[in-house]
Design a protein around this motif. Structure first.
Motif, PDB file in Angstrom:
ATOM      1  N   ALA A  43      31.354  49.161 -40.729  1.00 46.76           N
ATOM      2  CA  ALA A  43      31.804  51.035 -39.917  1.00 46.76           C
ATOM      3  C   ALA A  43      31.062  51.013 -38.632  1.00 46.76           C
ATOM      4  O   ALA A  43      31.605  52.005 -37.600  1.00 46.76           O
ATOM      5  CB  ALA A  43      31.916  51.512 -41.190  1.00 46.76           C
ATOM      6  N   VAL A  44      30.354  50.516 -38.311  1.00 45.23           N
ATOM      7  CA  VAL A  44      29.294  51.476 -37.540  1.00 45.23           C
ATOM      8  C   VAL A  44      29.045  50.219 -36.244  1.00 45.23           C
ATOM      9  O   VAL A  44      30.303  51.283 -34.990  1.00 45.23           O
ATOM     10  CB  VAL A  44      27.732  50.973 -37.339  1.00 45.23           C
ATOM     11  N   THR A  45      29.635  49.431 -36.284  1.00 45.59           N
ATOM     12  CA  THR A  45      30.603  48.317 -35.302  1.00 45.59           C
ATOM     13  C   THR A  45      32.089  48.503 -34.767  1.00 45.59           C
ATOM     14  O   THR A  45      32.104  48.831 -33.937  1.00 45.59           O
ATOM     15  CB  THR A  45      30.483  46.790 -35.949  1.00 45.59           C
ATOM     16  N   LEU A  46      32.976  49.258 -35.583  1.00 47.81           N
ATOM     17  CA  LEU A  46      33.881  49.743 -35.149  1.00 47.81           C
ATOM     18  C   LEU A  46      34.404  50.720 -34.855  1.00 47.81           C
ATOM     19  O   LEU A  46      34.215  51.098 -33.527  1.00 47.81           O
ATOM     20  CB  LEU A  46      34.470  49.482 -36.560  1.00 47.81           C
ATOM     21  N   LEU A  47      33.279  51.523 -35.371  1.00 52.76           N
ATOM     22  CA  LEU A  47      33.422  52.860 -33.910  1.00 52.76           C
ATOM     23  C   LEU A  47      32.061  52.692 -33.232  1.00 52.76           C
ATOM     24  O   LEU A  47      32.918  53.183 -32.063  1.00 52.76           O
ATOM     25  CB  LEU A  47      32.127  53.702 -35.315  1.00 52.76           C
ATOM     26  N   ALA A  48      31.202  51.978 -32.825  1.00 55.95           N
ATOM     27  CA  ALA A  48      31.090  50.633 -31.676  1.00 55.95           C
ATOM     28  C   ALA A  48      32.053  50.785 -30.522  1.00 55.95           C
ATOM     29  O   ALA A  48      32.154  51.249 -29.292  1.00 55.95           O
ATOM     30  CB  ALA A  48      29.741  50.418 -31.938  1.00 55.95           C
TER      31      ALA A  48
ATOM     32  N   LEU B 165      35.135  51.059 -31.495  1.00 55.58           N
ATOM     33  CA  LEU B 165      36.608  51.869 -30.626  1.00 55.58           C
ATOM     34  C   LEU B 165      35.762  53.284 -29.498  1.00 55.58           C
ATOM     35  O   LEU B 165      36.410  53.669 -28.529  1.00 55.58           O
ATOM     36  CB  LEU B 165      36.598  53.387 -31.661  1.00 55.58           C
ATOM     37  N   MET B 166      33.952  53.552 -29.330  1.00 54.06           N
ATOM     38  CA  MET B 166      33.190  54.219 -28.693  1.00 54.06           C
ATOM     39  C   MET B 166      34.207  53.535 -27.206  1.00 54.06           C
ATOM     40  O   MET B 166      34.104  53.421 -26.038  1.00 54.06           O
ATOM     41  CB  MET B 166      32.186  54.838 -28.564  1.00 54.06           C
ATOM     42  N   SER B 167      33.760  51.944 -26.719  1.00 57.60           N
ATOM     43  CA  SER B 167      34.217  51.262 -25.485  1.00 57.60           C
ATOM     44  C   SER B 167      35.291  51.367 -25.306  1.00 57.60           C
ATOM     45  O   SER B 167      35.588  51.509 -23.903  1.00 57.60           O
ATOM     46  CB  SER B 167      33.465  50.021 -26.301  1.00 57.60           C
ATOM     47  N   SER B 168      36.055  51.486 -26.542  1.00 58.28           N
ATOM     48  CA  SER B 168      38.286  51.250 -25.987  1.00 58.28           C
ATOM     49  C   SER B 168      37.926  52.999 -25.559  1.00 58.28           C
ATOM     50  O   SER B 168      39.064  52.771 -24.268  1.00 58.28           O
ATOM     51  CB  SER B 168      38.623  50.930 -27.161  1.00 58.28           C
TER      52      SER B 168
ATOM     53  N   LEU C 261      46.159  52.039 -28.065  1.00 57.10           N
ATOM     54  CA  LEU C 261      46.716  51.671 -29.040  1.00 57.10           C
ATOM     55  C   LEU C 261      45.545  50.721 -30.431  1.00 57.10           C
ATOM     56  O   LEU C 261      45.203  50.679 -31.622  1.00 57.10           O
ATOM     57  CB  LEU C 261      48.135  49.765 -29.612  1.00 57.10           C
ATOM     58  N   ASP C 262      44.753  50.132 -29.577  1.00 59.12           N
ATOM     59  CA  ASP C 262      43.559  49.506 -30.063  1.00 59.12           C
ATOM     60  C   ASP C 262      42.649  50.818 -31.134  1.00 59.12           C
ATOM     61  O   ASP C 262      42.284  50.690 -32.535  1.00 59.12           O
ATOM     62  CB  ASP C 262      42.658  48.184 -29.541  1.00 59.12           C
ATOM     63  N   SER C 263      42.317  51.161 -29.952  1.00 55.48           N
ATOM     64  CA  SER C 263      41.671  52.706 -30.896  1.00 55.48           C
ATOM     65  C   SER C 263      42.354  53.681 -31.732  1.00 55.48           C
ATOM     66  O   SER C 263      41.538  53.723 -32.179  1.00 55.48           O
ATOM     67  CB  SER C 263      41.257  53.804 -29.534  1.00 55.48           C
ATOM     68  N   SER C 264      43.495  53.551 -31.215  1.00 54.77           N
ATOM     69  CA  SER C 264      44.113  54.282 -32.460  1.00 54.77           C
ATOM     70  C   SER C 264      44.024  53.552 -33.719  1.00 54.77           C
ATOM     71  O   SER C 264      44.138  53.889 -35.386  1.00 54.77           O
ATOM     72  CB  SER C 264      45.548  54.675 -32.254  1.00 54.77           C
TER      73      SER C 264
ATOM     74  N   CYS D   4      41.736  52.949 -39.199  1.00 53.87           N
ATOM     75  CA  CYS D   4      41.567  52.192 -40.284  1.00 53.87           C
ATOM     76  C   CYS D   4      39.807  52.350 -40.495  1.00 53.87           C
ATOM     77  O   CYS D   4      39.763  52.747 -42.119  1.00 53.87           O
ATOM     78  CB  CYS D   4      40.874  51.072 -39.777  1.00 53.87           C
ATOM     79  N   LEU D   5      38.671  53.716 -39.550  1.00 55.67           N
ATOM     80  CA  LEU D   5      37.938  54.306 -39.940  1.00 55.67           C
ATOM     81  C   LEU D   5      38.199  55.391 -41.178  1.00 55.67           C
ATOM     82  O   LEU D   5      37.098  55.743 -41.896  1.00 55.67           O
ATOM     83  CB  LEU D   5      37.382  54.374 -39.053  1.00 55.67           C
TER      84      LEU D   5
END
Length: 120
Positions: A34-39, A41-44, A74-77, A82-83
């Motif tokens: 979850a933290v990796t996915l959040l990171a 997301l922030m980068s995107s 699209l990636d960030s949405s 998912c999060l």
């Protein structure tokens, strides 16, 4: 899966067992994902803001930036969705499990109270 957890059906018991087995002993792994996915997301989101700033400076957006912007949106949405769904499934599993445990304890308390009343 969220709808299955919301309503009391025979399928909910199966989903609860599967989620219990999936989560058993894997707390740090799920948190790490979850933290990796959040990171990511922030980068995107940062890339989206950077592309928009660049288009504001030049006054127009070139076709390459349009494609990159659409891809990042699209990636960030997808990552955000998912999060959100993962968090909802985790909390619903927790609350349903706690509520079911409370329901199992409740009849025991009632029988104990009725026996105390009868003995007085």
């Amino acid at each position: 899966m969220i709808l299955v957890l919301l309503f009391r059906t025979p399928l909910r018991r199966l989903v609860m067992i599967v989620l219990d087995r999936l989560k058993e002993g894997r707390g740090p792994i799920i948190l790490t994902v979850a933290v990796t996915l959040l990171a990511v997301l922030m980068s995107s989101l940062y890339s989206i803001v950077r592309i928009q700033k660049r288009s504001m400076e030049t006054g127009s957006i070139n076709p390459t930036d349009q494609v990159l912007l659409a891809n990042h949106i699209l990636d960030s949405s997808l990552m955000g969705f998912c999060l959100f769904l993962g968090l909802m499934m985790h909390r619903l599993h927790y609350y349903v499990k706690r509520f079911d445990d409370f329901e199992n304890i409740k009849p025991w308390n009632k029988t104990e109270q009725t026996s105390e009343i009868e003995s007085d």
